[in-house]
Design an enzyme around this catalytic site. Sequence first.
Site, PDB file in Angstrom:
ATOM      1  N   ASP A  10       1.026  -1.530  -0.144  1.00  0.00           N
ATOM      2  CA  ASP A  10       0.757  -0.100   0.193  1.00  0.00           C
ATOM      3  C   ASP A  10       0.767   1.199   0.166  1.00  0.00           C
ATOM      4  O   ASP A  10       2.620   1.468  -0.137  1.00  0.00           O
ATOM      5  CB  ASP A  10      -0.815   0.326   0.817  1.00  0.00           C
ATOM      6  CG  ASP A  10      -1.935   1.478   1.018  1.00  0.00           C
ATOM      7  OD1 ASP A  10      -2.301   1.311   0.117  1.00  0.00           O
ATOM      8  OD2 ASP A  10      -1.842   1.841   2.586  1.00  0.00           O
ATOM      9  N   SER A  11      -0.038   2.160  -0.651  1.00  0.00           N
ATOM     10  CA  SER A  11       0.971   3.645   0.289  1.00  0.00           C
ATOM     11  C   SER A  11       1.935   4.048   1.240  1.00  0.00           C
ATOM     12  O   SER A  11       2.210   4.527   1.389  1.00  0.00           O
ATOM     13  CB  SER A  11       0.357   5.090  -0.282  1.00  0.00           C
ATOM     14  OG  SER A  11      -1.032   5.295   0.309  1.00  0.00           O
ATOM     15  N   CYS A  73      -4.572  -1.437  -1.776  1.00  0.00           N
ATOM     16  CA  CYS A  73      -4.982  -0.382  -2.068  1.00  0.00           C
ATOM     17  C   CYS A  73      -5.516   0.243  -3.217  1.00  0.00           C
ATOM     18  O   CYS A  73      -5.793  -0.653  -4.791  1.00  0.00           O
ATOM     19  CB  CYS A  73      -2.857   0.107  -2.589  1.00  0.00           C
ATOM     20  SG  CYS A  73      -2.681   2.486  -3.284  1.00  0.00           S
ATOM     21  N   THR A  75      -6.100   2.393  -5.017  1.00  0.00           N
ATOM     22  CA  THR A  75      -5.999   3.803  -5.981  1.00  0.00           C
ATOM     23  C   THR A  75      -4.869   2.774  -6.912  1.00  0.00           C
ATOM     24  O   THR A  75      -4.798   2.895  -8.253  1.00  0.00           O
ATOM     25  CB  THR A  75      -5.304   4.929  -4.758  1.00  0.00           C
ATOM     26  OG1 THR A  75      -5.651   5.800  -4.494  1.00  0.00           O
ATOM     27  CG2 THR A  75      -4.170   5.951  -6.008  1.00  0.00           C
ATOM     28  N   GLU A 152      -2.686   9.540   8.509  1.00  0.00           N
ATOM     29  CA  GLU A 152      -0.955   8.842   8.583  1.00  0.00           C
ATOM     30  C   GLU A 152      -0.763  10.275   9.835  1.00  0.00           C
ATOM     31  O   GLU A 152       0.483   9.551  10.544  1.00  0.00           O
ATOM     32  CB  GLU A 152      -0.785   9.498   7.326  1.00  0.00           C
ATOM     33  CG  GLU A 152      -0.876   9.074   6.309  1.00  0.00           C
ATOM     34  CD  GLU A 152       0.072   7.054   6.060  1.00  0.00           C
ATOM     35  OE1 GLU A 152       1.132   7.385   6.922  1.00  0.00           O
ATOM     36  OE2 GLU A 152      -0.478   6.343   5.345  1.00  0.00           O
ATOM     37  N   CYS A 184     -10.847   2.995   0.424  1.00  0.00           N
ATOM     38  CA  CYS A 184      -9.688   3.209   0.315  1.00  0.00           C
ATOM     39  C   CYS A 184      -9.281   2.523   1.599  1.00  0.00           C
ATOM     40  O   CYS A 184     -10.039   2.581   3.075  1.00  0.00           O
ATOM     41  CB  CYS A 184      -9.539   5.061   0.732  1.00  0.00           C
ATOM     42  SG  CYS A 184      -7.227   5.028   0.869  1.00  0.00           S
ATOM     43  N   HIS A 186      -6.709   3.159   3.880  1.00  0.00           N
ATOM     44  CA  HIS A 186      -6.599   3.604   5.482  1.00  0.00           C
ATOM     45  C   HIS A 186      -8.413   3.503   5.513  1.00  0.00           C
ATOM     46  O   HIS A 186      -8.299   4.095   7.318  1.00  0.00           O
ATOM     47  CB  HIS A 186      -6.121   4.779   4.564  1.00  0.00           C
ATOM     48  CG  HIS A 186      -4.782   5.271   4.453  1.00  0.00           C
ATOM     49  ND1 HIS A 186      -4.070   4.406   3.346  1.00  0.00           N
ATOM     50  CD2 HIS A 186      -4.553   5.699   5.091  1.00  0.00           C
ATOM     51  CE1 HIS A 186      -3.680   4.531   3.343  1.00  0.00           C
ATOM     52  NE2 HIS A 186      -2.804   5.563   4.392  1.00  0.00           N
TER      53      HIS A 186
HETATM   54  N1  DGL Z   1      -5.224   3.286   1.360  1.00  0.00           N
HETATM   55  C1  DGL Z   1      -4.317   3.969   0.101  1.00  0.00           C
HETATM   56  C2  DGL Z   1      -5.962   3.143  -1.672  1.00  0.00           C
HETATM   57  O1  DGL Z   1      -6.681   2.350  -0.213  1.00  0.00           O
HETATM   58  C3  DGL Z   1      -4.191   4.968  -0.542  1.00  0.00           C
HETATM   59  C4  DGL Z   1      -4.254   6.340   0.311  1.00  0.00           C
HETATM   60  C5  DGL Z   1      -3.192   7.412  -0.581  1.00  0.00           C
HETATM   61  O2  DGL Z   1      -1.957   7.158  -0.840  1.00  0.00           O
HETATM   62  O3  DGL Z   1      -3.961   8.691  -1.168  1.00  0.00           O
HETATM   63  O4  DGL Z   1      -6.201   3.795  -1.920  1.00  0.00           O
END
Ligand code: DGL
Length: 261
Positions: A10-11, A73, A75, A152, A184, A186
């Site tokens: 993931d990011s 992730c 994205t 974050e 997302c 997160h």
């Molecule tokens: N957790 C990520 C997602 O599911 C990315 C969030 C990000 O880096 O903008 O999209």
Amino acid sequence: MERRPIGIFDSGVGGLTVLKAIRDRYPDEDFVYFGDTARVPYGTKSERTIIKYSLENARLLRKFNVKLIVVACNTSSSYALDILKRELDVPVIGVVRPGAVAAVKATRTGNIGVIGTEATVKSGAYRREILSINPFIKVFQKPCPLFVPLIEEGWLEDRVTYMVAERYLSELKGKNIDTLVLGCTHYPLLKNVIGKVCNNITLVDSAEETAIETGKFLGGEVKGNGEVRILVSDMSRRFKKIAEMIMGESFPVEEVSVDVC
Ligand code: DGL
């Protein structure tokens, strides 16, 4: 028999919500998780950059002899999944399809809200997947770009986070949705806040359904306590603390350079 880990990226910290769900189901498996904390967020980046980062992350994981890669992730899954599947010699699973499946299972009224990063919403990936399962469903989307930096930063229950959530979600609540996809990885960390703002709306995330999907690629032959390695591209201040909170236990976190590829 040779033990090969499952690779997950993931990011940042968000994908750990997916790692947790998979590990809960398959505790015997070994895992290598990579959080690209040096380059988070992905959700505000261009398609070209998201694809480049996703390929680099997957190649990094490949160096650990992973047998499967889970793109934890949304994205990256929205833009890079097909390319990753083409480029890699191991199976690759994304989180968008599992999230869409979970949402369609959950809705009673057929009105589904989707929140995600700007890039995920712009890609239309959730709408496409949901409509491919049931073309009569109405999908209402809303990007929530401030959520990732708030998470974050560790502001999971902060007053500011409530205010931001109220502002982003009021429009969707007006659409009579009964199900909201946390599109997302997160966002499950904001379940308390989002749940209070959207009471009576079922919150759905991809983690559980992705774990089920992962199981289809596992032979069940691995036995014994699985190991977890957590790698990051930048040792950010809060990562360890949030990681511990998500995983419910503490694992060493190692810093690596993505350009080992
Ligand atoms: N957790 C990520 C997602 O599911 C990315 C969030 C990000 O880096 O903008 O999209």
